[in-house]
Scaffold this motif. Structure first.
Motif, PDB file in Angstrom:
ATOM      1  N   ALA A  32       0.798  -1.401   0.042  1.00 49.37           N
ATOM      2  CA  ALA A  32      -0.192   0.179  -0.278  1.00 49.37           C
ATOM      3  C   ALA A  32       0.551   1.458   0.097  1.00 49.37           C
ATOM      4  CB  ALA A  32      -0.793  -0.177   1.414  1.00 49.37           C
ATOM      5  N   CYS A  33       1.829   1.350  -0.132  1.00 42.93           N
ATOM      6  CA  CYS A  33       2.604   2.256   0.250  1.00 42.93           C
ATOM      7  C   CYS A  33       3.325   3.062  -1.193  1.00 42.93           C
ATOM      8  CB  CYS A  33       4.229   1.946   0.639  1.00 42.93           C
ATOM      9  SG  CYS A  33       4.683   1.453   2.453  1.00 42.93           S
ATOM     10  N   GLU A  34       3.763   4.077  -1.599  1.00 40.41           N
ATOM     11  CA  GLU A  34       4.400   4.311  -2.868  1.00 40.41           C
ATOM     12  C   GLU A  34       5.313   4.387  -2.821  1.00 40.41           C
ATOM     13  OE1 GLU A  34       2.020   6.813  -3.757  1.00 40.41           O
ATOM     14  OE2 GLU A  34       0.657   6.362  -2.753  1.00 40.41           O
ATOM     15  N   ASP A  35       5.410   4.298  -4.465  1.00 40.65           N
ATOM     16  CA  ASP A  35       6.319   3.543  -5.484  1.00 40.65           C
ATOM     17  C   ASP A  35       7.592   4.318  -4.841  1.00 40.65           C
ATOM     18  OD1 ASP A  35       5.086   1.149  -6.496  1.00 40.65           O
ATOM     19  OD2 ASP A  35       5.073   2.727  -8.664  1.00 40.65           O
ATOM     20  N   PRO A  36       7.386   6.218  -4.960  1.00 40.37           N
ATOM     21  CA  PRO A  36       8.774   6.434  -4.983  1.00 40.37           C
ATOM     22  C   PRO A  36       9.534   5.886  -3.708  1.00 40.37           C
ATOM     23  CG  PRO A  36       7.434   7.504  -5.026  1.00 40.37           C
ATOM     24  CD  PRO A  36       6.498   6.741  -5.134  1.00 40.37           C
ATOM     25  N   ASP A  37       8.668   5.723  -2.426  1.00 42.09           N
ATOM     26  CA  ASP A  37       9.190   5.558  -1.059  1.00 42.09           C
ATOM     27  C   ASP A  37       9.477   4.384  -0.968  1.00 42.09           C
ATOM     28  OD1 ASP A  37       8.817   7.561   0.310  1.00 42.09           O
ATOM     29  OD2 ASP A  37       6.268   7.088   0.619  1.00 42.09           O
ATOM     30  N   LEU A  38       9.029   2.804  -1.806  1.00 38.73           N
ATOM     31  CA  LEU A  38       9.949   1.288  -1.761  1.00 38.73           C
ATOM     32  C   LEU A  38      10.692   1.545  -2.612  1.00 38.73           C
ATOM     33  CD1 LEU A  38       6.494   0.248  -2.683  1.00 38.73           C
ATOM     34  CD2 LEU A  38       7.543  -0.214  -0.609  1.00 38.73           C
ATOM     35  N   PHE A  39      10.734   2.325  -3.192  1.00 45.50           N
ATOM     36  CA  PHE A  39      11.874   2.166  -4.207  1.00 45.50           C
ATOM     37  C   PHE A  39      13.227   2.594  -3.591  1.00 45.50           C
ATOM     38  CE2 PHE A  39      15.414   4.733  -7.240  1.00 45.50           C
ATOM     39  CZ  PHE A  39      15.810   3.339  -8.363  1.00 45.50           C
ATOM     40  N   ALA A  40      13.165   3.798  -3.059  1.00 43.92           N
ATOM     41  CA  ALA A  40      14.262   4.026  -1.254  1.00 43.92           C
ATOM     42  C   ALA A  40      14.414   3.804  -0.643  1.00 43.92           C
ATOM     43  CB  ALA A  40      13.455   6.279  -1.333  1.00 43.92           C
ATOM     44  N   TRP A  41      13.399   2.912  -0.104  1.00 40.91           N
ATOM     45  CA  TRP A  41      13.885   2.363   0.936  1.00 40.91           C
ATOM     46  C   TRP A  41      14.718   0.512   0.577  1.00 40.91           C
ATOM     47  CZ3 TRP A  41       8.332   1.882   2.540  1.00 40.91           C
ATOM     48  CH2 TRP A  41       7.917   2.816   3.553  1.00 40.91           C
ATOM     49  N   PHE A  42      14.341  -0.031  -0.922  1.00 38.40           N
ATOM     50  CA  PHE A  42      14.846  -1.318  -1.142  1.00 38.40           C
ATOM     51  C   PHE A  42      16.531  -0.587  -1.776  1.00 38.40           C
ATOM     52  CE2 PHE A  42      10.640  -3.120  -2.097  1.00 38.40           C
ATOM     53  CZ  PHE A  42      11.026  -4.474  -0.671  1.00 38.40           C
ATOM     54  N   MET A  43      16.442   0.562  -2.432  1.00 37.15           N
ATOM     55  CA  MET A  43      17.712   0.627  -3.050  1.00 37.15           C
ATOM     56  C   MET A  43      18.409   1.999  -1.263  1.00 37.15           C
ATOM     57  SD  MET A  43      17.711   0.085  -6.266  1.00 37.15           S
ATOM     58  CE  MET A  43      16.044  -1.215  -6.064  1.00 37.15           C
ATOM     59  N   GLY A  44      17.758   1.584  -0.754  1.00 37.65           N
ATOM     60  CA  GLY A  44      19.126   2.184   0.823  1.00 37.65           C
ATOM     61  C   GLY A  44      18.830   3.639   0.666  1.00 37.65           C
ATOM     62  N   HIS A  45      18.518   4.157  -0.403  1.00 37.98           N
ATOM     63  CA  HIS A  45      18.665   6.004   0.116  1.00 37.98           C
ATOM     64  C   HIS A  45      18.438   6.906   1.194  1.00 37.98           C
ATOM     65  CE1 HIS A  45      18.357   5.389  -4.764  1.00 37.98           C
ATOM     66  NE2 HIS A  45      20.020   4.889  -4.319  1.00 37.98           N
ATOM     67  N   LYS A  46      16.763   5.724   1.901  1.00 35.96           N
ATOM     68  CA  LYS A  46      16.254   6.096   2.690  1.00 35.96           C
ATOM     69  C   LYS A  46      16.034   5.243   3.505  1.00 35.96           C
ATOM     70  CE  LYS A  46      11.751   7.545   2.040  1.00 35.96           C
ATOM     71  NZ  LYS A  46      10.710   8.454   1.206  1.00 35.96           N
TER      72      LYS A  46
END
Length: 100
Positions: free
Chosen positions: A65-79
Motif C-alpha cells: 500500500a506504500c507509494e512507489d517512490p518510498d518503496l524504491f528509496a527503501w529497497f535501494m537504501g536511499h532512505k
C-alpha cells in the motif's frame, strides 16, 4: 500463542478497495509503475510469501500500500524505512534476492 490472520485493506491508485486475500490479488498489487519494484515483489509472492508468518504477511500487504517512490528509496537504501515491521519485510525480500 496463535498469530492473527492478516486483514489488510489495499487501496489501488484508482481508489478501489479490496483485501489481499488471494495470490492473484497479491500479484496484481505487486504490479507497480517501476520495473525495479516489479522484479522484486512479484517473484517474492510466487516463491516466498507463503513461508512468511501471518504478522509478516500483514506487513508485506501494508508494504504494497506504500507509494512507489518510498518503496524504491527503501529497497535501494536511499532512505531508511522508519516502520520496524515494514523494514523487516524489506530485509527479507532483499536477503532473498542476494542469496539467489
Amino acid at each position: 500463542m496463535t498469530e492473527a490472520k492478516a486483514q489488510v485493506v489495499y487501496v489501488d491508485k484508482s481508489g478501489k478497495k479490496f483485501q489481499l486475500d488471494s495470490k492473484p490479488k497479491l500479484k496484481w498489487a505487486c504490479r507497480r509503475g517501476m520495473l525495479e519494484l516489479d522484479v522484486l515483489l512479484e517473484p517474492f509472492v510466487d516463491e516466498a510469501y507463503d513461508a512468511l508468518s501471518n504478522d509478516d504477511k500483514a506487513s508485506f500487504q501494508r508494504l504494497l500500500a506504500c507509494e512507489d517512490p518510498d518503496l524504491f528509496a527503501w529497497f535501494m537504501g536511499h532512505k531508511p524505512c522508519e516502520d520496524e515491521a515494514l523494514d523487516r519485510v524489506l530485509k527479507i525480500i532483499l536477503n532473498r534476492v542476494k542469496v539467489s
